[in-house]
Design a protein around this motif. Structure first.
Motif, short mmCIF file in Angstrom:
data_model
loop_
_atom_site.label_atom_id
_atom_site.label_comp_id
_atom_site.label_asym_id
_atom_site.label_seq_id
_atom_site.Cartn_x
_atom_site.Cartn_y
_atom_site.Cartn_z
N PHE A 88 -7.35 -13.79 22.78
CA PHE A 88 -8.80 -13.34 22.38
C PHE A 88 -9.71 -13.14 23.62
O PHE A 88 -10.65 -12.48 23.68
CB PHE A 88 -9.24 -14.15 21.52
CG PHE A 88 -8.96 -14.18 19.86
CD1 PHE A 88 -9.69 -12.98 19.17
CD2 PHE A 88 -7.79 -14.70 19.60
CE1 PHE A 88 -9.23 -12.80 17.89
CE2 PHE A 88 -7.47 -14.46 18.23
CZ PHE A 88 -8.21 -13.42 17.24
N GLY A 89 -9.33 -13.87 24.72
CA GLY A 89 -10.00 -13.75 25.89
C GLY A 89 -9.62 -12.32 26.50
O GLY A 89 -10.72 -11.48 27.23
N LEU A 90 -8.20 -11.87 26.44
CA LEU A 90 -7.99 -10.69 26.88
C LEU A 90 -8.77 -9.58 25.87
O LEU A 90 -8.96 -8.54 26.48
CB LEU A 90 -6.58 -10.34 26.87
CG LEU A 90 -5.61 -11.20 27.80
CD1 LEU A 90 -4.09 -10.95 27.67
CD2 LEU A 90 -5.99 -10.73 29.16
N GLY A 91 -8.62 -10.00 24.54
CA GLY A 91 -9.35 -8.95 23.79
C GLY A 91 -10.85 -8.90 23.99
O GLY A 91 -11.40 -7.47 23.86
N ARG A 92 -11.49 -9.86 24.60
CA ARG A 92 -12.87 -9.57 25.18
C ARG A 92 -13.09 -8.81 26.28
O ARG A 92 -14.00 -8.44 26.30
CB ARG A 92 -13.49 -10.95 24.86
CG ARG A 92 -13.60 -11.81 23.88
CD ARG A 92 -14.58 -12.94 23.82
NE ARG A 92 -15.88 -12.29 23.78
CZ ARG A 92 -17.09 -12.97 23.78
NH1 ARG A 92 -16.99 -14.21 23.96
NH2 ARG A 92 -18.32 -12.30 23.79
N ARG A 100 -12.96 -5.36 21.52
CA ARG A 100 -14.00 -6.36 22.24
C ARG A 100 -14.90 -6.86 21.14
O ARG A 100 -15.17 -8.05 21.22
CB ARG A 100 -14.66 -5.70 23.26
CG ARG A 100 -13.83 -5.23 24.60
CD ARG A 100 -15.03 -4.93 25.75
NE ARG A 100 -16.22 -4.00 25.50
CZ ARG A 100 -16.03 -2.85 25.72
NH1 ARG A 100 -14.87 -2.33 25.90
NH2 ARG A 100 -16.98 -1.96 25.39
N GLY A 101 -15.31 -5.84 20.20
CA GLY A 101 -16.30 -6.45 19.10
C GLY A 101 -15.49 -7.23 18.23
O GLY A 101 -16.28 -8.38 17.87
N LEU A 102 -14.30 -7.04 17.98
CA LEU A 102 -13.73 -8.17 16.88
C LEU A 102 -13.21 -9.32 17.32
O LEU A 102 -13.51 -10.37 16.84
CB LEU A 102 -12.51 -7.38 16.32
CG LEU A 102 -12.52 -6.09 15.36
CD1 LEU A 102 -11.20 -5.29 15.20
CD2 LEU A 102 -13.20 -6.80 14.25
N VAL A 106 -14.79 -13.15 16.39
CA VAL A 106 -14.01 -14.03 16.32
C VAL A 106 -14.41 -15.34 16.82
O VAL A 106 -14.53 -16.49 16.47
CB VAL A 106 -12.50 -13.80 16.12
CG1 VAL A 106 -11.74 -14.91 16.06
CG2 VAL A 106 -12.25 -12.75 15.14
N VAL A 107 -14.37 -15.15 18.19
CA VAL A 107 -14.75 -15.93 19.21
C VAL A 107 -16.03 -16.94 19.01
O VAL A 107 -16.04 -18.19 18.75
CB VAL A 107 -14.39 -15.53 20.63
CG1 VAL A 107 -15.03 -16.80 21.66
CG2 VAL A 107 -13.15 -15.48 20.96
#
Length: 285
Positions: A88-92, A100-102, A106-107
């Motif tokens: 999720f860090g990579l997703g952000r 990025r939004g999702l 979540v985070v």
């Protein structure tokens, strides 16, 4: 280097620092003596209160069982939280606005919910929903709660670590033909992980300590086992002191191991990025 950052104290300053240290030590010793005096006055230091800890049954039937459950839940949660946090860090940091939004939603959601509430929620959920967690719902409740909360914190550490890197790192990756996503995975994230290692170590200790919240959802971890010892042998305070000492030893060991790994990784990274020395230059000539 330290003399560049601040002025070294003179003789008077060193005497003042020494006096403050001595005074602080005397205050700590005084508080400790006051606590021991109070415990002794209540009979909590009597030999009868501590004799049960010299028996095999207390350790085999209670404390070692609780210690194993604590370490088991902490180990699974540490691995799962780091995987969750990295993903999720990579997703952000993704190039996609949707990802990025999702990831950010979540985070931020799991960072905002207290970990104890998540433990209770998933404990009750796993108690009613059939699945592989049947019969061990408290364990899964503890692990999932710790994973989601601490994984979200680690995800934010990853994001902030990459964001705080010099911009030249990404530009250098793009200059040698890497795509932005490859530059993120191969260049920026590895450097950010090294830079944020102290915060990561602190988070590992938090995960281990927060397993103690599992006693609220009937998970038989170390704190719950110590409470059972206290209620069985009427030595509640000594049992909690023993549990606290065990936690301190485990947390110190975990911190020591993690710091050694961090130093080794840092030295390897420095060795890879160190410029060629004179011998290499002479050989090239």
């Amino acid at each position: 280097m330290s003399s560049v950052l601040f002025d070294a104290p003179g003789p008077r300053g060193r005497r003042r620092i020494a006096a403050v240290n001595v005074l602080g030590s005397l205050i700590v010793l005084g508080v400790l003596a006051w606590v021991l005096w109070g415990l002794a006055g209540k009979g909590q230091l009597a030999a009868a209160k501590w004799n049960p800890f010299a028996t095999e049954s207390v350790w085999v039937d209670y404390l070692l069982v609780g210690l194993w459950n604590t370490l088991r839940a902490a180990a699974v949660a540490i691995v799962a939280a780091n995987v969750f946090g990295l993903l999720f860090g990579l997703g952000r940091l993704s190039q996609s606005r949707i990802v990025r939004g999702l990831s950010g939603t979540v985070v931020e959601f799991f960072r905002a919910v207290p970990v104890l509430i998540m433990m209770i929620f998933f404990w009750r959920l796993f108690s009613y929903v059939p699945g592989p967690w049947e019969g061990d719902a408290p364990f899964y409740g503890v692990v999932v709660g710790l994973t989601l909360y601490n994984g979200s914190v680690i995800a934010e550490l990853v994001r902030s670590g990459v964001t705080n890197l010099p911009r030249g790192q990404r530009e250098a990756g793009l200059a040698i033909g890497l795509t932005p996503s490859k530059s993120l995975r191969l260049v920026e994230v590895p450097q950010a992980l090294i830079a944020m290692m102290p915060s990561m170590i602190s988070q590992l200790v938090v995960i281990l300590k927060d397993t103690a919240l599992g006693y609220i959802i009937t998970y038989s971890e170390l704190l719950r086992s110590a409470r059972l010892v206290g209620s069985t042998f009427a030595n509640y305070i000594p049992a909690l002191i023993v549990a606290a000492v065990i936690f301190i030893v485990i947390n110190y060991t975990l911190t020591w191991v993690a710091e050694r790994v961090a130093r080794r990784l840092s030295s390897r990274t420095a060795g890879v990025t160190r410029p060629a020395g004179p011998a290499t230059a002479d050989a090239g000539e």
